[in-house]
Design an enzyme around this catalytic site. Structure first.
Site, PDB file in Angstrom:
ATOM      1  N   VAL A  99       0.845  -1.204   0.000  1.00 41.66           N
ATOM      2  CA  VAL A  99       0.000   0.000   0.000  1.00 41.66           C
ATOM      3  C   VAL A  99       0.878   1.252   0.000  1.00 41.66           C
ATOM      4  O   VAL A  99       0.361   2.369   0.090  1.00 41.66           O
ATOM      5  CB  VAL A  99      -0.959  -0.014   1.225  1.00 41.66           C
TER       6      VAL A  99
ATOM      7  N   CYS B 128     -16.163  14.049   6.055  1.00 41.65           N
ATOM      8  CA  CYS B 128     -16.396  14.035   4.611  1.00 41.65           C
ATOM      9  C   CYS B 128     -17.023  15.366   4.205  1.00 41.65           C
ATOM     10  O   CYS B 128     -17.805  15.953   4.962  1.00 41.65           O
ATOM     11  CB  CYS B 128     -17.360  12.889   4.272  1.00 41.65           C
TER      12      CYS B 128
ATOM     13  N   ASN C 293      13.133 -14.231  -2.689  1.00 44.27           N
ATOM     14  CA  ASN C 293      12.844 -14.114  -1.263  1.00 44.27           C
ATOM     15  C   ASN C 293      14.027 -14.704  -0.496  1.00 44.27           C
ATOM     16  O   ASN C 293      14.393 -15.856  -0.754  1.00 44.27           O
ATOM     17  CB  ASN C 293      11.561 -14.896  -0.926  1.00 44.27           C
TER      18      ASN C 293
ATOM     19  N   HIS D 157      -4.295  -4.403  -2.788  1.00 47.38           N
ATOM     20  CA  HIS D 157      -4.696  -4.175  -1.393  1.00 47.38           C
ATOM     21  C   HIS D 157      -4.884  -2.694  -1.102  1.00 47.38           C
ATOM     22  O   HIS D 157      -4.872  -2.278   0.055  1.00 47.38           O
ATOM     23  CB  HIS D 157      -3.667  -4.784  -0.418  1.00 47.38           C
TER      24      HIS D 157
END
Ligand code: APR
Length: 227
Positions: free
Chosen positions: A84, A133, A199, A100
């Site tokens: 993210v 908002c 990895n 995601h």
């Protein structure tokens, strides 16, 4: 390419499950990364994600991010990321699909309107009330996918399309434990594509991986992609 938190580890952004440093080793995901957590203690959740934004905004793309961006200049490389953060984009990458969500895509928790909430506080705080908002009585929420939430449709469609139509799939820095993203390498392998995993440690990926490169993103990607 499919990238996970290990892609940003060498930028100083913590992963989730690495021993000692992983965020889920230090914080309780059920108290911070679920819709129930938001309903129960919104201000604690909002403060924690603003702290993560602050961490990312101080980080720099690493050699792995930069190698991916260079590869996109020369080849048709699509990035599907579980991350993210915005480090792929800050390294110059285009065609990045965030399955995601993104720390920086704040939206109203009620009407879903995108909201501009400005920069995070410099100093971490335990609790912070999210801004309201401008269209309804809702509040700003993080633009990330919490456990139990649906993945955003377009990025997911793009991810499935990418891993079933590519010539090969490079999986970098993911424990391969969180579905449905963790099913993407298997989807590629079932399509007959070679899957290469970068990895330094073990992961939940198994037979779907044809080649394991036991190295870090910052070390392996320039060697793999610049050639
Ligand atoms: N280079 C490459 N891989 C690395 C590096 C590195 N420098 N450092 C660590 N890794 C590997 C670890 O060995 C581990 O397998 O990165 C992986 C990180 O795994 P996780 O912390 O579980 O992160 P990730 O797989 O991205 O998590 C998936 O879980 O909590 C959710 O939404 C969150 O997107 C996240 C998802």
């Amino acid at each position: 390419m499919l990238t996970g938190a290990g892609m940003s580890a060498e930028s100083g952004v913590p992963t989730f499950r690495d021993a000692q440093t992983g965020l889920w080793e230090r914080y309780d995901p059920t108290a911070l990364a679920t819709p129930e957590a938001w309903a129960h203690d919104r201000d604690t959740v909002w403060a924690w994600y603003r702290w993560r934004e602050h961490l990312v905004s101080r980080a720099q793309p690493n050699a792995g991010h930069l190698a991916v961006s260079r590869a996109q200049d020369r080849r048709d490389v699509t990035v599907v990321t579980q991350n993210v953060d915005d480090l792929h984009e800050r390294a110059g990458s285009r065609r990045v699909h965030h399955v995601h969500g993104s720390l920086f895509a704040h939206r109203c928790d009620t009407c879903g309107a995108p909201l501009d909430v400005g920069p995070p506080p410099d100093d971490p705080v335990d609790r912070l009330t999210p801004p309201g908002c401008d269209r309804c009585d809702g509040r700003a929420r993080p633009g990330v996918v919490w456990f139990g939430e649906m993945l955003p449709h377009d990025p997911w469609e793009a991810a499935v399309d990418a891993v079933t139509s590519a010539a090969a799939v490079l999986v970098v820095g993911t424990s391969g434990l969180v579905h449905p993203a963790a099913s993407l390498p298997g989807l590629a392998a079932d399509t007959g594509l070679p899957v290469v995993e970068v990895n330094p440690g073990p992961s939940g990926l198994g037979p779907e991986v044809s080649v394991h490169v036991r190295s870090t993103a910052g070390e392996a990607l320039p060697a793999l992609l610049d050639g």
